[in-house]
Design a protein around this motif. Structure first.
Motif, PDB file in Angstrom:
ATOM      1  N   THR A  18     -49.147  -0.126  50.924  1.00 16.28           N
ATOM      2  CA  THR A  18     -50.101   0.489  49.994  1.00 16.28           C
ATOM      3  C   THR A  18     -49.469   1.689  49.292  1.00 16.28           C
ATOM      4  O   THR A  18     -49.718   1.922  48.101  1.00 16.28           O
ATOM      5  N   THR A  19     -48.624   2.410  49.984  1.00 19.83           N
ATOM      6  CA  THR A  19     -47.905   3.525  49.364  1.00 19.83           C
ATOM      7  C   THR A  19     -47.019   3.012  48.230  1.00 19.83           C
ATOM      8  O   THR A  19     -46.958   3.621  47.153  1.00 19.83           O
ATOM      9  N   ARG A  20     -46.342   1.879  48.449  1.00 18.24           N
ATOM     10  CA  ARG A  20     -45.495   1.267  47.409  1.00 18.24           C
ATOM     11  C   ARG A  20     -46.351   0.804  46.235  1.00 18.24           C
ATOM     12  O   ARG A  20     -45.970   0.961  45.076  1.00 18.24           O
ATOM     13  N   LEU A  21     -47.518   0.218  46.531  1.00 19.31           N
ATOM     14  CA  LEU A  21     -48.437  -0.211  45.475  1.00 19.31           C
ATOM     15  C   LEU A  21     -48.823   0.993  44.612  1.00 19.31           C
ATOM     16  O   LEU A  21     -48.761   0.934  43.388  1.00 19.31           O
ATOM     17  N   MET A  22     -49.192   2.093  45.248  1.00 12.56           N
ATOM     18  CA  MET A  22     -49.611   3.285  44.498  1.00 12.56           C
ATOM     19  C   MET A  22     -48.475   3.866  43.675  1.00 12.56           C
ATOM     20  O   MET A  22     -48.697   4.312  42.545  1.00 12.56           O
ATOM     21  N   ALA A  23     -47.264   3.864  44.196  1.00 10.84           N
ATOM     22  CA  ALA A  23     -46.115   4.361  43.427  1.00 10.84           C
ATOM     23  C   ALA A  23     -45.876   3.489  42.199  1.00 10.84           C
ATOM     24  O   ALA A  23     -45.568   4.000  41.108  1.00 10.84           O
ATOM     25  N   THR A  24     -46.055   2.197  42.357  1.00 10.57           N
ATOM     26  CA  THR A  24     -45.889   1.276  41.225  1.00 10.57           C
ATOM     27  C   THR A  24     -46.969   1.515  40.182  1.00 10.57           C
ATOM     28  O   THR A  24     -46.691   1.522  38.974  1.00 10.57           O
ATOM     29  N   LEU A  25     -48.196   1.755  40.626  1.00  9.87           N
ATOM     30  CA  LEU A  25     -49.287   2.030  39.691  1.00  9.87           C
ATOM     31  C   LEU A  25     -49.064   3.347  38.955  1.00  9.87           C
ATOM     32  O   LEU A  25     -49.373   3.451  37.765  1.00  9.87           O
ATOM     33  N   ASP A  26     -48.493   4.349  39.628  1.00 11.01           N
ATOM     34  CA  ASP A  26     -48.158   5.611  38.956  1.00 11.01           C
ATOM     35  C   ASP A  26     -47.199   5.357  37.796  1.00 11.01           C
ATOM     36  O   ASP A  26     -47.364   5.908  36.703  1.00 11.01           O
ATOM     37  N   ARG A  27     -46.223   4.531  38.027  1.00 17.44           N
ATOM     38  CA  ARG A  27     -45.256   4.199  36.972  1.00 17.44           C
ATOM     39  C   ARG A  27     -45.957   3.524  35.785  1.00 17.44           C
ATOM     40  O   ARG A  27     -45.695   3.852  34.635  1.00 17.44           O
ATOM     41  N   PHE A  28     -46.857   2.590  36.098  1.00 19.64           N
ATOM     42  CA  PHE A  28     -47.594   1.923  35.019  1.00 19.64           C
ATOM     43  C   PHE A  28     -48.486   2.910  34.260  1.00 19.64           C
ATOM     44  O   PHE A  28     -48.670   2.778  33.053  1.00 19.64           O
ATOM     45  N   ARG A  29     -49.043   3.898  34.959  1.00 17.90           N
ATOM     46  CA  ARG A  29     -49.856   4.914  34.284  1.00 17.90           C
ATOM     47  C   ARG A  29     -49.026   5.705  33.279  1.00 17.90           C
ATOM     48  O   ARG A  29     -49.487   6.009  32.188  1.00 17.90           O
ATOM     49  N   TYR A  30     -47.791   6.039  33.666  1.00 20.00           N
ATOM     50  CA  TYR A  30     -46.904   6.759  32.751  1.00 20.00           C
ATOM     51  C   TYR A  30     -46.561   5.913  31.533  1.00 20.00           C
ATOM     52  O   TYR A  30     -46.189   6.449  30.487  1.00 20.00           O
ATOM     53  N   GLN A  31     -46.675   4.605  31.659  1.00 23.43           N
ATOM     54  CA  GLN A  31     -46.448   3.692  30.536  1.00 23.43           C
ATOM     55  C   GLN A  31     -47.731   3.460  29.737  1.00 23.43           C
ATOM     56  O   GLN A  31     -47.775   2.602  28.869  1.00 23.43           O
ATOM     57  N   ASN A  32     -48.777   4.220  30.055  1.00 27.14           N
ATOM     58  CA  ASN A  32     -50.079   4.125  29.381  1.00 27.14           C
ATOM     59  C   ASN A  32     -50.705   2.741  29.498  1.00 27.14           C
ATOM     60  O   ASN A  32     -51.341   2.262  28.559  1.00 27.14           O
ATOM     61  N   ARG A  33     -50.530   2.142  30.648  1.00 24.40           N
ATOM     62  CA  ARG A  33     -51.132   0.824  30.881  1.00 24.40           C
ATOM     63  C   ARG A  33     -52.460   1.014  31.616  1.00 24.40           C
ATOM     64  O   ARG A  33     -52.564   1.826  32.528  1.00 24.40           O
ATOM     65  N   ASN A  34     -53.468   0.274  31.210  1.00 23.97           N
ATOM     66  CA  ASN A  34     -54.789   0.355  31.818  1.00 23.97           C
ATOM     67  C   ASN A  34     -54.812  -0.465  33.102  1.00 23.97           C
ATOM     68  O   ASN A  34     -54.450  -1.643  33.101  1.00 23.97           O
TER      69      ASN A  34
END
Length: 185
Positions: A18-34
């Motif tokens: 789950t920590t890896r999932l959240m880190a991946t989602l952080d990266r997508f947020r920086y890419q302005n992905r919903n």
């Protein structure tokens, strides 16, 4: 246009999936992905409306029972780029729902156990794996040997195959210290 990804973080309890999932989602947020996140309704260990790590990380999520619930929730939502699902093995029909979304061009990120403590493969995760563009097996640390642990050990007998719990019920184990996996014991 971005090429969709189907990312799976899997392994035993306490492997930081789950920590890896959240880190991946952080990266997508920086890419302005919903992003939209889901978790199983039965997983009430830390919070009902959030995906939570064992170390306290949190992200808002919608609780669902089935893959159909995921599809219904997203039915009227536009401009969603990434669908994240924690503990997908607890959500009946999650594999077919997430594959459908991936085929529509959505990026899917999953964190989930792949094996039960008794060594049975969780079908939802098994059915997702052939479609994955990335699979990361996240080992934990065996508390007995200190080696990488790829298996989950159930501390108590008589529990259902899927019983929600944390360190009071489960711990990671290496091959040498998991009685089901190591048949030479």
């Amino acid at each position: 246009m971005r090429i969709p990804e189907f990312i799976i973080f899997t392994g035993p309890m306490f492997g930081s999936k789950t920590t890896r999932l959240m880190a991946t989602l952080d990266r997508f947020r920086y890419q302005n992905r919903n992003i939209v996140c889901f978790k199983p309704a039965m997983d009430d260990r830390y919070s009902l409306g959030e995906i939570c790590t064992h170390s306290g990380g949190k992200i808002s999520a919608t609780c669902v029972k089935t893959g159909e619930d995921i599809l219904k929730y997203l039915q009227d939502k536009e401009n969603i780029h990434v669908i994240a699902v924690d503990e997908a093995f607890m959500i009946d029909g999650s594999a077919s729902a997430l594959l459908s979304l991936f085929r529509e061009g959505k990026t899917v990120v999953v964190s989930s156990l792949q094996l039960s403590a008794s060594g049975n493969v969780f079908e939802e995760v098994r059915d997702m794996m052939p479609w994955a563009t990335k699979i990361e097996v996240c080992p934990a640390v065996c508390p007995i040997s200190g080696q990488d642990a790829y298996y989950t050990h159930r501390k108590l007998s008589g529990l259902d195959e899927i019983t929600v719990g944390g360190s009071e019920l489960y711990e990671p184990r290496s091959w040498f210290h998991h009685s089901f996996m190591n048949q030479s014991k």
